[in-house]
Design a protein around this motif. Structure first.
Motif, short mmCIF file in Angstrom:
data_model
loop_
_atom_site.label_atom_id
_atom_site.label_comp_id
_atom_site.label_asym_id
_atom_site.label_seq_id
_atom_site.Cartn_x
_atom_site.Cartn_y
_atom_site.Cartn_z
N MET A 1 0.85 -1.17 0.00
CA MET A 1 0.00 0.00 0.00
C MET A 1 0.90 1.23 0.00
SD MET A 1 -2.81 0.93 2.89
CE MET A 1 -3.96 2.21 2.56
N LYS A 2 0.63 2.15 -0.91
CA LYS A 2 1.38 3.39 -0.97
C LYS A 2 0.62 4.49 -0.22
CE LYS A 2 3.98 2.49 -5.09
NZ LYS A 2 3.81 1.32 -5.71
N ILE A 3 1.22 5.65 -0.06
CA ILE A 3 0.67 6.72 0.78
C ILE A 3 -0.78 7.07 0.42
CG2 ILE A 3 0.89 9.17 1.34
CD1 ILE A 3 3.90 8.79 1.33
N ASN A 4 -1.10 7.22 -0.84
CA ASN A 4 -2.46 7.64 -1.22
C ASN A 4 -3.38 6.49 -1.61
OD1 ASN A 4 -1.93 10.42 -0.79
ND2 ASN A 4 -0.88 10.51 -2.75
N ASP A 5 -2.93 5.26 -1.42
CA ASP A 5 -3.75 4.10 -1.78
C ASP A 5 -4.85 3.85 -0.75
OD1 ASP A 5 -2.19 3.67 -3.97
OD2 ASP A 5 -1.12 1.93 -3.16
N GLU A 6 -5.85 3.13 -1.19
CA GLU A 6 -6.91 2.66 -0.31
C GLU A 6 -7.10 1.17 -0.55
OE1 GLU A 6 -9.97 6.33 0.44
OE2 GLU A 6 -10.39 5.00 -1.23
N ILE A 7 -7.48 0.48 0.50
CA ILE A 7 -7.79 -0.94 0.39
C ILE A 7 -9.27 -1.10 0.66
CG2 ILE A 7 -7.43 -3.21 1.44
CD1 ILE A 7 -4.60 -2.28 2.16
N THR A 8 -9.94 -1.88 -0.19
CA THR A 8 -11.36 -2.16 -0.01
C THR A 8 -11.50 -3.53 0.63
OG1 THR A 8 -11.88 -0.89 -2.00
CG2 THR A 8 -13.57 -2.40 -1.20
#
Length: 98
Positions: A1-8
């Motif tokens: 996961m990178k700084i601006n990523d989101e996980i659903t």
């Protein structure tokens, strides 16, 4: 996961009973390894849903970097690289998602 990523993260919840009801769906995160020992299991999201008999609904949570943060020894919010365990359940039982 990178700084601006989101996980659903999603789960299907079904009312297997014969009467309508409500359910609280809770999402917990556990940091498998951190530079300090944060909470063993931290509540990061919840939704209350209503279900008719035999009805199924998909409950979805969005996790960003802020959800992975904790307060370090310098009293600053940080997110460290590592592995996290996601658990979703109700007030009685949580299910681990790999």
């Amino acid at each position: 996961m990178k700084i601006n990523d989101e996980i659903t993260v999603s789960i299907d919840v079904k009312n297997t009973g014969k009467v309508a009801g409500k359910e609280s769906v809770l999402l917990y995160l556990s940091d498998e390894y951190a530079s300090i020992t944060p909470e063993v299991k931290a509540l990061k999201g919840f939704q209350k849903i209503s279900l008719a008999p035999n009805e199924m609904k998909t409950v979805t949570f969005m996790l960003d970097q802020k959800a992975l943060q904790f307060v370090n020894n310098d009293l600053k919010w940080v997110a460290e690289k590592g592995t996290f365990k996601v658990q979703i359940g109700n007030q009685l039982k949580a299910f681990v998602l790999e």
